[in-house]
Design a protein around this motif. Sequence first.
Motif, PDB file in Angstrom:
ATOM      1  N   HIS A 105     115.104 -42.912 -59.537  1.00 46.09           N
ATOM      2  CA  HIS A 105     114.807 -43.816 -60.381  1.00 46.09           C
ATOM      3  C   HIS A 105     115.778 -45.286 -60.060  1.00 46.09           C
ATOM      4  CE1 HIS A 105     114.030 -40.064 -63.073  1.00 46.09           C
ATOM      5  NE2 HIS A 105     112.942 -40.790 -62.426  1.00 46.09           N
ATOM      6  N   GLN A 155     115.585 -37.513 -70.405  1.00 47.55           N
ATOM      7  CA  GLN A 155     113.861 -37.481 -70.755  1.00 47.55           C
ATOM      8  C   GLN A 155     114.074 -36.447 -71.677  1.00 47.55           C
ATOM      9  OE1 GLN A 155     111.328 -39.248 -70.157  1.00 47.55           O
ATOM     10  NE2 GLN A 155     110.694 -38.484 -67.770  1.00 47.55           N
ATOM     11  N   ARG A 215     108.068 -40.840 -73.067  1.00 48.08           N
ATOM     12  CA  ARG A 215     109.090 -40.375 -71.527  1.00 48.08           C
ATOM     13  C   ARG A 215     107.743 -41.093 -70.818  1.00 48.08           C
ATOM     14  NH1 ARG A 215     109.802 -34.893 -70.020  1.00 48.08           N
ATOM     15  NH2 ARG A 215     111.363 -34.153 -71.823  1.00 48.08           N
ATOM     16  N   LEU A 234     109.674 -43.629 -68.499  1.00 50.24           N
ATOM     17  CA  LEU A 234     109.570 -43.878 -66.666  1.00 50.24           C
ATOM     18  C   LEU A 234     108.700 -44.914 -66.161  1.00 50.24           C
ATOM     19  CD1 LEU A 234     109.019 -40.323 -65.988  1.00 50.24           C
ATOM     20  CD2 LEU A 234     110.968 -41.786 -65.195  1.00 50.24           C
ATOM     21  N   VAL A 261     109.995 -45.378 -61.873  1.00 48.36           N
ATOM     22  CA  VAL A 261     110.468 -45.125 -60.590  1.00 48.36           C
ATOM     23  C   VAL A 261     109.803 -46.140 -59.373  1.00 48.36           C
ATOM     24  CG1 VAL A 261     108.731 -43.646 -59.312  1.00 48.36           C
ATOM     25  CG2 VAL A 261     109.242 -42.851 -61.494  1.00 48.36           C
ATOM     26  N   ASP A 285     108.286 -31.162 -58.391  1.00 44.31           N
ATOM     27  CA  ASP A 285     109.325 -31.160 -59.025  1.00 44.31           C
ATOM     28  C   ASP A 285     109.477 -29.513 -59.857  1.00 44.31           C
ATOM     29  OD1 ASP A 285     110.770 -32.026 -60.653  1.00 44.31           O
ATOM     30  OD2 ASP A 285     109.492 -33.956 -62.127  1.00 44.31           O
ATOM     31  N   THR A 300     106.452 -37.241 -64.721  1.00 45.06           N
ATOM     32  CA  THR A 300     107.131 -38.062 -64.340  1.00 45.06           C
ATOM     33  C   THR A 300     106.496 -38.055 -63.064  1.00 45.06           C
ATOM     34  OG1 THR A 300     109.708 -36.708 -64.706  1.00 45.06           O
ATOM     35  CG2 THR A 300     109.146 -37.242 -62.704  1.00 45.06           C
ATOM     36  N   SER A 302     105.261 -41.067 -60.827  1.00 45.55           N
ATOM     37  CA  SER A 302     105.405 -40.769 -58.890  1.00 45.55           C
ATOM     38  C   SER A 302     104.232 -41.708 -58.233  1.00 45.55           C
ATOM     39  CB  SER A 302     106.188 -39.215 -58.842  1.00 45.55           C
ATOM     40  OG  SER A 302     107.343 -39.201 -59.396  1.00 45.55           O
TER      41      SER A 302
END
Length: 200
Positions: free
Chosen positions: A131, A138, A146, A150, A154, A168, A176, A180
Amino acid sequence: MDLLLPRRCAGCGAPGEHVCARCREVLRSPPRRIHTRVDTHVPVWSFGPYADTHRRVVLAMKEHRNLAVRRHLGAVLAAGIRHLQARGELIDAPVLVPAPTRARHARLRGGDPVAAVCRASGWPVVDALRHGDRVADQVGLGVEKRRENLAGAVQIQRLPGAPVLLIDDVATTGATLAASSEVLFAAGCTVVGAIVICHA
């Protein structure tokens, strides 16, 4: 030590074992395909909903530094990958990439718990993502917040040399995993999917 600090199951609190037989049976259910509110660009599988046994075990590994649970979840993850391979849903040899976590949280938790679960699985692991400094916590954020939190946050710190399977602990909105996979795709990596311990 068991007299002073008796072992209790992380899933139900029963005395005697780190994870009791009943909770092991719950956790060993094969991962199932789920759909998140945010498009992750790759298939996502989960071992169960974020409730009851799954929720308590995730909290034990994250908030209570339960290292034995992290090792147990590594075995669960390894079995889940083999199951998906046997069904023809995964390629033969992915590299596991833990979803990024905030550095401060990792320090407070005695190391990144998701990375620890990945390593305990016995599969190759690459800590490819991190990060940026401006990422906020979050918890409590909705889907759009969210995504905003992000967006561009990332970063790749190391390129995996093989197709990637993202890992995860919990998929809440999928933000996320989406961030990613996007940064990995942009770097030319192949991302074959994602597995989470549970989903909200």
